[in-house]
Write a protein that holds these residues in place. Structure first.
Motif, PDB file in Angstrom:
ATOM      1  N   ILE A  66      49.527  10.600 -44.630  1.00 30.33           N
ATOM      2  CA  ILE A  66      49.546  12.047 -44.418  1.00 30.33           C
ATOM      3  C   ILE A  66      48.274  12.416 -43.665  1.00 30.33           C
ATOM      4  O   ILE A  66      47.186  12.379 -44.233  1.00 30.33           O
ATOM      5  CB  ILE A  66      49.553  12.800 -45.784  1.00 30.33           C
ATOM      6  N   ALA A  86      53.272  11.548 -41.884  1.00 32.05           N
ATOM      7  CA  ALA A  86      53.179  12.987 -41.711  1.00 32.05           C
ATOM      8  C   ALA A  86      52.039  13.260 -40.756  1.00 32.05           C
ATOM      9  O   ALA A  86      50.906  12.866 -41.012  1.00 32.05           O
ATOM     10  CB  ALA A  86      52.931  13.672 -43.048  1.00 32.05           C
ATOM     11  N   GLY A  90      51.406  17.605 -41.834  1.00 27.92           N
ATOM     12  CA  GLY A  90      52.750  17.678 -42.417  1.00 27.92           C
ATOM     13  C   GLY A  90      53.728  18.526 -41.637  1.00 27.92           C
ATOM     14  O   GLY A  90      54.884  18.661 -42.031  1.00 27.92           O
ATOM     15  N   LEU A  93      57.137  15.298 -39.706  1.00 27.95           N
ATOM     16  CA  LEU A  93      57.341  14.223 -40.678  1.00 27.95           C
ATOM     17  C   LEU A  93      58.344  13.220 -40.130  1.00 27.95           C
ATOM     18  O   LEU A  93      59.296  13.584 -39.459  1.00 27.95           O
ATOM     19  CB  LEU A  93      57.900  14.783 -41.992  1.00 27.95           C
ATOM     20  N   LYS A 189      49.426  19.986 -46.208  1.00 31.48           N
ATOM     21  CA  LYS A 189      49.677  18.625 -46.690  1.00 31.48           C
ATOM     22  C   LYS A 189      50.374  18.635 -48.063  1.00 31.48           C
ATOM     23  O   LYS A 189      51.127  17.734 -48.384  1.00 31.48           O
ATOM     24  CB  LYS A 189      48.362  17.855 -46.795  1.00 31.48           C
ATOM     25  N   VAL A 193      53.874  16.816 -48.826  1.00 31.18           N
ATOM     26  CA  VAL A 193      54.015  15.820 -49.881  1.00 31.18           C
ATOM     27  C   VAL A 193      55.190  16.186 -50.796  1.00 31.18           C
ATOM     28  O   VAL A 193      56.005  15.348 -51.168  1.00 31.18           O
ATOM     29  CB  VAL A 193      52.679  15.718 -50.660  1.00 31.18           C
TER      30      VAL A 193
END
Ligand SMILES: [Mg+2]
Length: 265
Positions: A66, A86, A90, A93, A189, A193
């Motif tokens: 990420i 990512a 992000g 992705l 982020k 996630v």
């Protein structure tokens, strides 16, 4: 925030052993590799890469990187197939069987195109600074600037962006010796996630390791669900544990690799 020493490591290990599947999510700069004066100077050590490959091949473990870098850039810097990547915190992705770009990024790209020429002259005014165009976000690095100019430089940066800031089209975020221009809408982020876990592996046990302010969002997002580790102590961090440096991150990954071998038997 507790130091992740051996006894704690064993406790975390037993959590992992109990979980049917573990998702290891890692930031890149400052976490897997040391921060360098310029982003292009960074490379992943062959031994770390090997370790990541080993972990990714384990059937009961998934791996995600990420990063704040562009997706294509982070993919080529890590260079391992089959991982989840990512990019741009992000906003982009990609995994072995999916690709996702946040719906509003197209509009934001257009805004950044207007902004870049406004910021570009700053690198001449403040020597040692430079604008990194990451297409969906932008980073202004001032790590090499004479410290006595930092305050003036940061003020000028924000002043030049006032039109977009006042209209709530962009956000300026702090990074390590850098300022970032990001879309005003909330997607960070932490959102990334959450998205990855939901779509890829909702039942998995997540471990997140990061070093920067932008990693606080995933730390918060995973607080009640997995293990969160910060590289470097920070009393204000939402991470549960900390390790001291990048070498300790690598040692932790070796430990996970040994653990996953044990479990396979
Ligand atoms: Mg980082």
């Amino acid at each position: 925030m507790q130091y992740l020493k051996d006894a704690l490591k064993r406790k975390v290990a037993s959590q992992i052993m109990r979980a049917p599947h573990t998702f290891v999510l890692l930031d890149f700069d400052g976490t897997l590799v040391p921060i360098m004066p310029k982003p292009e100077m960074v490379h992943l050590r062959a031994s770390t890469k090997k370790l990541l490959e080993k972990l990714s091949k384990n059937a009961r473990m998934s791996l995600g990187i990420i990063s704040g870098r562009r997706l294509e850039e982070i993919k080529s810097l890590v260079g391992i197939k089959g991982l989840v990547y990512a990019g741009n915190h992000g906003l982009e992705l990609e995994g072995p069987d999916f690709k996702y770009t946040h719906a509003k990024t197209k509009e934001f790209k257009r805004i950044l195109k207007e902004i870049i020429p406004v910021l570009q002259p700053l690198s001449k005014i403040f020597p040692g600074t430079f604008v990194e165009n990451k297409e969906i976000t932008l980073t202004y690095h001032y790590r090499l600037l004479d410290p006595k100019w930092v305050e003036t430089c940061r003020k000028e940066f924000v002043k030049r962006l006032s039109k977009w800031l006042d209209n709530k089209l962009i956000k300026v975020m702090e990074a390590k010796k850098a300022l970032e221009v990001r879309p005003y809408f909330t997607w960070n982020k932490g959102s990334a996630v959450r998205w990855i876990l939901l779509h890829e592996d909702p039942a998995s046990f997540p471990i997140y390791i990061g070093d920067d302010k932008t990693d606080e969002n995933p730390f918060k997002a995973l607080k009640d669900r997995g293990v969160t580790i910060r590289v470097g102590f920070d009393r204000n961090s939402a991470a549960q544990y900390f390790v001291k440096d990048n070498d300790e991150v690598v040692r932790l990954l070796s430990f996970l690799a040994i653990l996953s071998n044990t479990r396979q038997k």
